[in-house]
Structures are given as C-alpha cells and as structure tokens.
Enzyme design. Structure first.
Site, short mmCIF file in Angstrom:
data_model
loop_
_atom_site.label_atom_id
_atom_site.label_comp_id
_atom_site.label_asym_id
_atom_site.label_seq_id
_atom_site.Cartn_x
_atom_site.Cartn_y
_atom_site.Cartn_z
NE ARG A 153 -1.88 -0.65 3.90
CZ ARG A 153 -2.76 -0.64 4.34
NH1 ARG A 153 -4.10 -0.53 4.61
NH2 ARG A 153 -2.13 -0.64 5.36
CE LYS A 176 -2.07 -21.64 11.01
NZ LYS A 176 -1.13 -20.47 11.48
CG HIS A 190 4.82 -23.31 8.35
ND1 HIS A 190 4.14 -22.76 8.95
CD2 HIS A 190 6.38 -22.97 9.54
CE1 HIS A 190 4.75 -22.62 10.48
NE2 HIS A 190 5.84 -23.25 10.22
CE LYS A 201 7.21 -26.85 10.67
NZ LYS A 201 8.94 -25.36 11.52
CD GLU A 259 5.50 -21.17 18.18
OE1 GLU A 259 5.45 -20.38 18.20
OE2 GLU A 259 3.67 -20.93 18.67
CG ASP A 308 -1.70 -19.32 15.67
OD1 ASP A 308 -1.58 -18.59 14.71
OD2 ASP A 308 -0.30 -19.41 16.19
CG HIS A 320 1.50 -25.73 12.34
ND1 HIS A 320 0.85 -25.33 10.85
CD2 HIS A 320 1.04 -24.34 12.29
CE1 HIS A 320 0.85 -23.86 10.03
NE2 HIS A 320 1.34 -23.63 11.58
CE LYS A 344 2.15 -17.93 19.09
NZ LYS A 344 3.04 -18.49 18.95
C1 BG6 Z 1 2.47 -20.33 13.03
C2 BG6 Z 1 1.77 -19.80 13.74
O1 BG6 Z 1 1.29 -20.80 11.45
O2 BG6 Z 1 3.62 -21.57 12.98
C3 BG6 Z 1 2.81 -19.06 14.56
O3 BG6 Z 1 1.02 -18.25 13.41
C4 BG6 Z 1 3.84 -20.03 15.47
O4 BG6 Z 1 2.02 -18.57 15.89
C5 BG6 Z 1 4.49 -20.12 13.76
O5 BG6 Z 1 4.54 -19.03 16.10
C6 BG6 Z 1 5.37 -22.06 14.70
O6 BG6 Z 1 6.48 -22.75 13.43
P1 BG6 Z 1 7.64 -22.88 13.78
O7 BG6 Z 1 7.31 -23.12 12.46
O8 BG6 Z 1 8.30 -21.59 14.27
O9 BG6 Z 1 7.64 -24.56 14.67
#
Ligand code: BG6
Length: 488
Positions: A48, A147, A177, A181, A215, A234, A239, A338
């Site tokens: 933007r 996502k 994602h 991995k 995390e 999330d 995941h 988290k």
């Molecule tokens: C993301 C989440 O999809 O994955 C984040 O939105 C999270 O909140 C992250 O921290 C974790 O990914 P990774 O690859 O660091 O385990």
C-alpha cells in the site's frame, strides 16, 4: 537443478508484512541463489506504501540481513537477486489501483504466475476478483493462500467460495508450512519405507500418541491477529491436525497429490466429534500469566496491550479419537502453547506394554516402548527399548535404552519449509498443500470444541510464562491413566 523450467512471475500481496520479510523473501533468495529459480523470473511486491524500486530493494536487503542465518547473505548474489525485485503500489480493496500491477504482468503474458496472498484472509476474495477483472488470471496462474483460512467452517467456506469463483481448485495452494518441513515429510518416509513398522502401526500395538508443539516465544507483535484466533485456530486446527494425519493415515497408493490428500482427508473425517462432556474432560484452554523464561521476566499475555479482558487461549490441549478400524481406542493427545519453558515439537508413539512380564518384581518395571520423533529444535528419531543392565546380580535388572535412527550427518544446509513449498508452487506440485475438503473437515472438528469453549463448558485456565503449561493439561491425560512423555 532445473532453473530453465522454473520461469515465472511471483507476486506477493502483503509483501511488506512480517511473513513476507521473515520467511518468503529469504526462501526466494535461497531458491535464486541455489539455482532453483529461473534468473529471468520476477518477484513483485504488492504494498500500500508509495515507494521507489530502489527504496524497496534497500528494505529487502536490510530485512534479509536481519532474517537470514549468519553467513547466508552474500552481497554479490544479492545484487543479482535485487535485479529481479519490483515493487508496486496497490490498495487491495480498490480495484482501480491494480492497473500498475497489470502493466507489469502484461509484459510477459504467457509466463507462469504465482499469486501469493500473504494478507488477512478478508482480502482473499477481493484480490482474486480484482485479478480477474484486470484479466490477470491466465491458465498458468496459481494462487497461494496463507493460513488461517477463516475462523471457522462458515467463514472458511465463504473465503474459499470467493476464491474458487476465479481460480480452479487445482490452481489453489493452501499453505500449512508444517508440511514443508523436512522432518515432517520424513514421517511418511519412516512409515512407508520401513516394513518393520507396518505390522506395529495400529490399535493392537499402539497405546496412544502424543503430539506436542511447544513454543517459548509469545505472539511476537502479532497480537492484533492472534487475539482473534488463539492456539486452537492458530496451531491445532491446522499444524497439529496435519501431523496427526501423517501419523494416522493409511498408506497412499502413490505420492501424487490426490492420493496423499485422499488418505489425509479420510483421517480428518474419522475424527470423533467431541460431546459437551468430552469438552469438559478432554480439552484444556489456558492463557499465560507473567513469569520468567531463561531468567528474564516475561509479562502476561494481556499486559502492556491496553486490553484488560481477553478470552483468547495461548495454550490448548485436546484428546482426539479417530473412529476407524486402525485406531479404535487409541487416543491422540494434542498440545500446543506459547511462552512455555522451552521450544519443543515432538510426536511420541507409545506402544502397549508387553502382555505378560516375566521380569515383574525382578529389578525395575518395564517401560513401554516409544518412538519419539523430534521435530524442533533438534531433529531426531529415537526408539526406546528395554535392555538388560550388564552384571552378575541375581535378579535381572533392566534399563531403557535409545536406539537412534538419525540420518547420517549431512553438512548441507537444510532448506526451510517455505523454500520447499514455494518451489512446489512454482513446479505446480500441490501434494504438500491442503485441499478444500481437508480444510473443511478440520474446521468441522475444531468448530465443535470452539463452540463449547465459547459456551464456557470448560473454564479458561492460567499458566505462568516459562512453565510447562497448566496443571489441567496434566490432569487431563492422567484421568486416562497416562502421562505426558516429558513429565515422566
Ligand atoms: C504459525 C503460527 O503458523 O506457526 C505461529 O501462526 C507459530 O503462531 C508458528 O509461532 C510456528 O511455526 P514454527 O515453524 O516456528 O514451529
């Protein structure tokens, strides 16, 4: 390396966002540097902000230095990479403003086009509509959706319906994602290329499975997004459920996209919907309060945000059950949070005890065998076995030993998840992306839990930052006579 084939124009919407700088640009830089991206390809950043190309290149340079690992930034290669970078100002909600983008893309009308939507999902429909109106969607166009796709089944459907008005399902790449991995892909290799696991991989031999993604980081400046989503939307809905699928799926007939996705979706459709009583007994939601991590004090989730009330969970634990023949009676315990004591992602497959112990009352008791697949921060696969402690004691004493199944040390850099996924989009290989029916089946199961939480069937718990999570998660698994692997 097949650089010649991979000629395309990659347009990143939301191109000055956190994900674009932290993950997408570094991934593209590596692909370019390692010869996986055709050197005529262009990377268009849509933003933007009014900005010259020189200013944009300088910004990308600074961010790459910040986000690449030490030693990965090469000034000379960056100059060549920078030559491929373009910036274009577009106001995503204003169709008229896409004219500049059209001008650039029309310079190469027959090139493959990758449209990467790294924006809030509310914009997905509007972007696709504008691309269509400006005739920017060609048979060689693909669209990548980051996502989260929606907050629940209804909103996810609405977004997908909009996108699918303009793109065929085969051109839609929904990213998770975790599937990019290397260690996650290795789960399929482990299961389907080693016969020894074949007869063991079912309810007669496996007692239960634990999947943990812990995390130590917090929401990292993404409070605005995160507070609307929480750990269930999330992490668990996508995941962790994808990891569950890879552990639980039947062997696909081949590695082609639909064969793999057909098997995953069967697992998702077999997830047992939780009843209100299940939600009370088999789910935990919690938010972190202040605490300390590695000796540093950490404020609670709400502190410093100016918001006093937030009912968003930063930790979730759930027992999932799969209603099919293979997994009848085998719980899958999922857990993610988290600001926990340490970063640790692992899948633990706990096998049943031996049917009769001849060692009982002689030496130590027999631990159940376990296969521990560690994804982060260290990658390893360990099979926990019982072994005799050498010696002349009258009674036979046993100990647990680790059989390490690690790949031989490879000094080559491991590609990041986004490199693999970006390359797969460029190559038009959707195997590692989620099909519409997968996303919907995952939401259908998650929605029941989210609705139960919204009705306060189970109260929000609290845990200190830097702890191992709420005691309620320990109590949840203990009610089933089991314990978390890392609590043993
Ligand atoms: C993301 C989440 O999809 O994955 C984040 O939105 C999270 O909140 C992250 O921290 C974790 O990914 P990774 O690859 O660091 O385990």
């Amino acid at each position: 390396m097949s650089e010649i084939e991979n000629l395309c124009d990659i347009t990143i919407f939301g191109g000055h966002g956190d994900l674009a700088f932290r993950k997408l640009m570094p991934a593209l830089y590596h692909l370019f540097r390692d010869g996986y991206l055709n050197h005529q390809s262009r990377i268009l950043t849509v933003t933007r902000r009014e900005m010259s190309n020189e200013e944009h290149i300088e910004l990308v340079r600074v961010k790459l230095i910040e986000f690449l690992k030490e030693g990965e930034f090469d000034a000379k290669r960056f100059e060549e990479f920078a030559d491929r970078l373009l910036v274009v100002k577009v106001d995503l909600g204003d169709e008229e403003s896409y004219a500049g983008l059209k001008k650039i893309l029309d310079e190469h009308p027959s090139r493959d086009r990758v449209n990467y939507l790294s924006t809030a999902p509310d914009f997905f429909g509007a972007i696709c509509k504008a691309l269509s109106r400006w005739e920017l969607i060609t048979p060689q166009s693909r669209v990548v959706l980051e996502k989260p796709i929606g907050r629940d089944l209804i909103s996810s459907r609405a977004i997908n319906v909009e996108v699918l008005k303009y793109f065929e399902e085969s051109a839609v790449y929904r990213i998770d994602h975790y599937l990019g991995k290397d260690t996650v892909q290795n789960i399929m290799a482990l299961r389907f290329s080693n016969r020894i696991f074949m007869p063991l991989w079912d309810a007669s031999n496996i007692d239960h499975v634990q999947i943990t993604v812990a995390e130590s980081v917090g929401v990292e400046g993404r409070w605005g997004y995160y507070d609307d989503y929480g750990a269930m939307r999330d992490m668990i809905q996508n995941h962790l459920l994808q990891l569950l699928c890879l552990v639980a799926m039947e062997p696909p007939c081949s590695l082609d996209a639909d064969s793999v996705r057909d098997e995953k979706v069967k697992v998702l459709k077999s997830l047992r919907p939780l009843t209100p009583t299940d939600i009370e007994l088999k789910t935990v939601r919690a938010q972190y309060a202040k605490g300390s991590i590695d000796g540093e004090s950490v404020p609670g989730y709400k502190e410093g945000t100016g918001v006093e009330m937030s009912n968003t969970e930063t930790f979730a634990a759930i027992r999932a059950d799969i209603d099919n023949w293979r997994w009848n009676g085998v719980p899958f315990y999922l857990r993610s949070g988290k600001r926990l004591r340490r970063r640790n992602s692992e899948i633990v497959i706990i096998f049943k005890s031996v049917p009769h112990s001849i060692f009982a009352n002689k030496g130590r008791c027999i631990s159940q065998n376990a296969l521990v697949i560690s994804l982060q921060p260290n990658e390893s696969i360990e099979l926990k076995l019982m072994n005799k402690i050498p010696g002349l004691t009258e009674q036979m004493h046993l100990q647990q030993v680790d059989l390490e199944l690690n790949a031989p040390l490879n000094t080559e850099r491991k590609p990041e998840a986004y490199e693999r996924l970006m390359l797969d989009v460029i190559r038009s290989n959707p195997t590692l992306f989620m099909r519409l029916d997968e996303v919907e089946a995952a939401w259908r199961w998650a929605d029941v839990v989210l609705e139960g939480w919204a009705d306060n069937i189970v109260q929000m718990k609290s845990y200190g930052a830097g702890s191992d999570g709420p005691g309620a998660a320990i109590a949840m698994i203990e009610r089933d006579g089991r314990s978390w692997y890392d609590e043993r």
